[in-house]
Design an enzyme around this catalytic site. Structure first.
Site, PDB file in Angstrom:
ATOM      1  N   ASP A  61      -2.325  -3.781   0.987  1.00  0.00           N
ATOM      2  CA  ASP A  61      -1.704  -4.406   2.612  1.00  0.00           C
ATOM      3  C   ASP A  61      -2.180  -3.437   3.426  1.00  0.00           C
ATOM      4  OD1 ASP A  61      -0.104  -5.981   0.983  1.00  0.00           O
ATOM      5  OD2 ASP A  61       1.801  -5.428   1.760  1.00  0.00           O
ATOM      6  N   ASP A  62      -2.517  -4.142   4.621  1.00  0.00           N
ATOM      7  CA  ASP A  62      -2.820  -3.489   5.913  1.00  0.00           C
ATOM      8  C   ASP A  62      -4.115  -3.336   6.319  1.00  0.00           C
ATOM      9  OD1 ASP A  62       0.077  -3.439   5.829  1.00  0.00           O
ATOM     10  OD2 ASP A  62       0.136  -1.411   6.079  1.00  0.00           O
ATOM     11  N   HIS A 112      -1.186 -11.077   6.265  1.00  0.00           N
ATOM     12  CA  HIS A 112      -0.304 -10.224   6.496  1.00  0.00           C
ATOM     13  C   HIS A 112       0.062  -9.697   7.878  1.00  0.00           C
ATOM     14  CE1 HIS A 112       2.356  -6.832   4.952  1.00  0.00           C
ATOM     15  NE2 HIS A 112       1.526  -5.777   5.523  1.00  0.00           N
ATOM     16  N   HIS A 116       0.718  -6.864  12.541  1.00  0.00           N
ATOM     17  CA  HIS A 116       1.764  -6.191  11.522  1.00  0.00           C
ATOM     18  C   HIS A 116       3.137  -6.334  12.119  1.00  0.00           C
ATOM     19  CE1 HIS A 116       3.523  -3.597   8.571  1.00  0.00           C
ATOM     20  NE2 HIS A 116       2.485  -3.864   7.601  1.00  0.00           N
ATOM     21  N   TYR A 153       7.036  -5.565   5.518  1.00  0.00           N
ATOM     22  CA  TYR A 153       8.282  -5.227   5.107  1.00  0.00           C
ATOM     23  C   TYR A 153       8.787  -6.138   4.084  1.00  0.00           C
ATOM     24  CZ  TYR A 153       7.032  -3.129   9.505  1.00  0.00           C
ATOM     25  OH  TYR A 153       6.319  -2.502  10.612  1.00  0.00           O
ATOM     26  N   HIS A 203      -1.771   0.259  -0.299  1.00  0.00           N
ATOM     27  CA  HIS A 203      -2.491   0.158   0.801  1.00  0.00           C
ATOM     28  C   HIS A 203      -3.742   0.721   0.746  1.00  0.00           C
ATOM     29  CE1 HIS A 203       1.984  -0.054   1.363  1.00  0.00           C
ATOM     30  NE2 HIS A 203       1.765  -0.844   2.690  1.00  0.00           N
TER      31      HIS A 203
HETATM   32 NI    NI Z   1       2.279  -3.871   5.805  1.00  0.00          NI
END
Ligand code: NI
Length: 252
Positions: A61-62, A112, A116, A153, A203
């Site tokens: 993610d991210d 995603h 964020h 989350y 991540h």
């Molecule tokens: Ni995230």
């Protein structure tokens, strides 16, 4: 929404590969002494041995973040491993080449959100400004439109499910790699919690996470795991992925 236009070809190839692997595993598990009497086929089957390969999905993610994501893609390519990346829409414009590389090299791509943010308690316009805007950015970069969703989350409500327009993918193993950025601890935790059909959350924006992920791949490979994308994992388990539904794992 063409997420359900499953990449049938790659899923089929994976299934064929798994059939070959499982045949090899089964054969290697059977040993017959040279002087053993001839037996019927049934006597050769070891019922206690699970011949099905263990599957697991690495998800990140991210990202994308050019430096760390590129290092991760290099390491995954060296190992022949496909992962799934849930991207931040705002970071796509500066990394379109990295995103295209992911897609070209067989990784799966998901959304995603654009900035964020948590998706719960948003009105439709704000939801679309996060999800549809990211979907449009990815479609513009890649030319297709079949992206999964991972809400930041892991926060979901009925509106998120109703508006997602694609399957919602959560996870079964979360080492919280962002917390201490301790590659050794992350490796230990993920390898201890890994199980067949699991989904690992990491991540790709920290060098320590990239280092840990590649070490995890090497350790789990040695334990007989086969890494696949989310789509491949669920196809292999014959679990249909449906828009608006959420999935934590593909345990057998
Ligand atoms: Ni995230």
């Amino acid at each position: 929404m063409k997420w359900d236009r499953a990449r049938a070809k790659s899923a089929l190839l994976l299934l064929l590969a798994l059939a070959v692997l499982s045949g090899l595993a089964w054969r290697s598990g059977v040993s017959v002494p040279a002087d053993a009497p001839l037996m019927g086929d049934e006597a050769l089957v070891d019922e206690t041995q699970d011949s099905r390969p263990k599957l697991i999905a690495l998800t990140f993610d991210d990202g994308p973040r050019r430096s760390t994501t590129t290092a991760l893609l290099d390491g995954l390519a060296e190992r022949g491993v496909h992962a799934t990346f849930f991207l931040i829409g705002a970071q796509v414009a500066d990394c379109r080449d990295v995103v295209r590389r992911m897609d070209r090299e067989g990784h799966q791509i998901g959304i995603h959100t654009f900035d964020h943010v948590r998706l719960t308690d948003l009105n439709r316009a704000d939801f679309d400004a996060q999800v549809e805007k990211t979907r449009a950015a990815l479609k513009s970069a890649l030319g297709h439109n079949d992206f999964l969703l991972r809400p930041p989350y892991g926060m979901l409500d009925e509106s998120v499910k109703a508006w997602a327009g694609c399957p919602i993918i959560l996870w079964s193993v979360d080492p919280e790699d962002w917390k201490d950025r301790d590659a050794g601890r992350v490796v230990d935790q993920v390898t201890a919690q890994a199980r067949d059909g699991g989904i690992i959350l990491m991540h790709d924006i920290f060098p320590e996470s990239v280092e840990a992920a590649l070490e995890i791949v090497d350790i789990l490979h040695a334990q007989g795991y086969y890494f696949c994308t989310i789509e491949e994992l669920f196809a292999a388990r014959q679990i249909p992925l449906e828009a608006g539904k959420s999935y934590w794992n593909a345990y057998p």
